[in-house]
Design an enzyme around this catalytic site. Structure first.
Site, PDB file in Angstrom:
ATOM      1  N   GLY A  66     -21.318  29.114  -0.390  1.00 47.32           N
ATOM      2  CA  GLY A  66     -21.501  29.184   1.058  1.00 47.32           C
ATOM      3  C   GLY A  66     -22.142  27.942   1.656  1.00 47.32           C
ATOM      4  O   GLY A  66     -22.589  27.970   2.790  1.00 47.32           O
TER       5      GLY A  66
ATOM      6  N   ARG B 235     -15.795  40.168  -6.109  1.00 49.34           N
ATOM      7  CA  ARG B 235     -15.871  41.348  -5.230  1.00 49.34           C
ATOM      8  C   ARG B 235     -14.568  41.462  -4.442  1.00 49.34           C
ATOM      9  O   ARG B 235     -13.740  40.562  -4.466  1.00 49.34           O
ATOM     10  CB  ARG B 235     -17.012  41.136  -4.223  1.00 49.34           C
TER      11      ARG B 235
END
Ligand code: MV4
Length: 457
Positions: free
Chosen positions: A164, A292
């Site tokens: 990120g 995920r």
């Protein structure tokens, strides 16, 4: 199949998982914070348990509170959604120790992928293309300088525990390396409690392309093709689409085959996303893997016809991919997703409050994933995503036309959203051409600024 599943999340993804459970005949248990008492995930689950005060750290991220709820409700499994506890290997370990199935990969794999430098070396070993760069963690600024000289400037320093964008520094010359090395190290140490860094050749104008994979618990892996995610601002994606105009059928096939082998060797299980950067020459390089289900999974669902969340549940229950997937996988048409965030469209500051009018678009080829409703409330404590508007068309042009008409029919009154921004992006020629990279939004805002200045003159 599981009898009962706890959803350790909120908002649209909690609802998305509840939908999948309902279709599989699985009972659902919602957990919620005091701020989410009246939310739809609570209303639509079979049972709901309050796990704490509004702040995530005291509720959705509180492992003992989530596990206690799971034990009280006597569930077989927990679906973590995205964000929150979804990539927390310690949480997956606590689930295992409590005899609750964590719907995701084993904690060892989550931990490996969470250490970006280790993930990079594992992929290199498995013949997945990576960028030239350091091998292992860089121990000193002298070692960093050696690697940079062998790779050639510009290079990028990245935090091994990062992701990120935090703990990253672009280094353009040997002179500026020592300062940037220490800055990245300090930032990584403060942000992640781990200052380990590695280095890659820097790509100036990359495209962000990611591959969706599914792996069962019997060693079978399948690639479901890619998503183009370059339209982002400050590491927050705004628009995603599938397939990518830049990925040929041959590339898709080759990368899919490589991922099949490498992820099978690594012992990967359940849904995952492998992120790549594409350079100006169309070469792609692995950067990291997300263990995920992702926000943008619906665009893959729209072009493959596969329900990824149901697949996650069935894989975790021990089913084989051969029983879950159709015989022939094909990519059909084109899908685009706009993330609708509750925020000021220029300032990008959160816009919490009451929604007075909420009218969802519908009709042919339109899907909306949301947990919002008229007279509902957007609390200030969480991620600002309030809806995902997804369209499917025969081709990209039809998908764009469909998105434009759907954005025009999406009414949200009471709070600010990114809908007006999306409408302007869809009118932009560079966006419409499909020939863009991760610097798109900077150029877009610059063009808007120039147009405003011209209008004043
Ligand atoms: C890069 C890069 C250029 N070269 N790595 C940003 C977040 C992290 N996940 C990886 N990132 C980048 N890595 C090399 N070797 C440029 C970025 C990057 C970026 C990547 C994907 C999407 C948006 C981005 C925005 C700025 C920088």
């Amino acid at each position: 199949m599981f009898r009962k599943v706890l959803i350790a999340n909120r908002g649209e993804i909690a609802l998305r998982v509840i939908c999948a459970c309902k279709e599989l005949g699985v009972r659902t248990v919602a957990v919620y914070s005091e701020a989410d008492r009246n939310s739809l995930h609570v209303r639509f689950a079979d049972e709901a348990i309050c796990i704490g005060p509004p702040r995530s750290a005291e509720s959705y991220l509180n492992v003992p509170a989530v596990i206690s709820a799971a034990e009280i409700a006597d569930v077989d499994a927990i679906h973590p959604g995205y964000g929150l506890l979804s990539e927390n290997a310690n949480f997956a370990e606590v689930c295992r120790a409590s005899n609750i199935k964590f719907i995701g990969p084993p904690p060892e794999v989550t931990r490996l992928m969470g250490e970006k430098e280790k993930a990079r070396m594992a992929m290199k070993k498995a013949k997945v293309p990576i960028l030239p760069g350091s091998e292992g963690v860089i121990q000193s600024e002298e070692e960093a300088t050696e690697w940079a000289k062998s790779v050639g400037f510009p290079v990028i320093l990245k935090a091994s525990a990062g992701g990120g964008g935090r703990g990253m520094r672009v280094v353009r010359s040997a002179e500026e390396l020592p300062n940037l090395f220490h800055a990245a190290q300090t930032e990584a140490q403060n942000a992640f409690g781990n200052g380990d860094l590695y280095m890659e050749k820097f790509i100036e104008r990359p495209r962000h392309i990611e591959f969706q994979v599914l792996a069962d618990e019997h060693g079978n892996v399948v690639s479901l093709g890619e998503r183009e995610c370059s339209i982002q601002r400050r590491h927050q994606k705004l628009i995603e689409e599938a397939p990518s105009l830049q990925v040929t059928a041959k590339m898709r096939e080759e990368i899919g085959a490589t991922l099949k082998k490498s992820l099978s060797n690594i012992g990967y299980m359940n849904a995952g996303t492998v992120e790549f950067l594409m350079d100006e020459d169309g070469q792609i390089y692995f950067i990291e893997m997300n263990t995920r289900i992702q926000v943008e999974h619906p665009v893959t669902e729209m072009v493959t016809g596969i329900d990824l969340v149901k697949a996650q549940l069935r894989i975790a229950a021990g089913e084989r991919l051969s029983a879950i997937l159709p015989k022939q996988l094909e990519i059909r048409g084109h899908a685009i997703e706009c993330r609708v965030n509750a925020e000021h469209p220029e300032k990008f500051t959160p816009s919490a409050g009451k929604i007075h009018v909420f009218n969802l678009p519908g009709g042919n080829g339109v899907r909306v994933d949301t947990a919002q409703f008229s007279e509902g409330f957007v609390p200030p404590y969480y991620d600002s995503l309030i809806a995902k508007l997804i369209v499917h068309g025969r081709d990209r042009a039809e998908a764009i036309a469909r998105m434009e008409r759907a954005l025009g029919m999406f009414i949200v009154e009471g709070i600010h959203t990114t809908i007006p921004l999306h409408r302007r992006i869809f009118a932009d020629e560079e966006f419409r051409s499909g020939a863009f990279d991760t610097k798109f939004m900077e150029r877009f805002f610059e063009r808007e600024k120039e147009a405003r200045e011209k209008a004043v003159l």
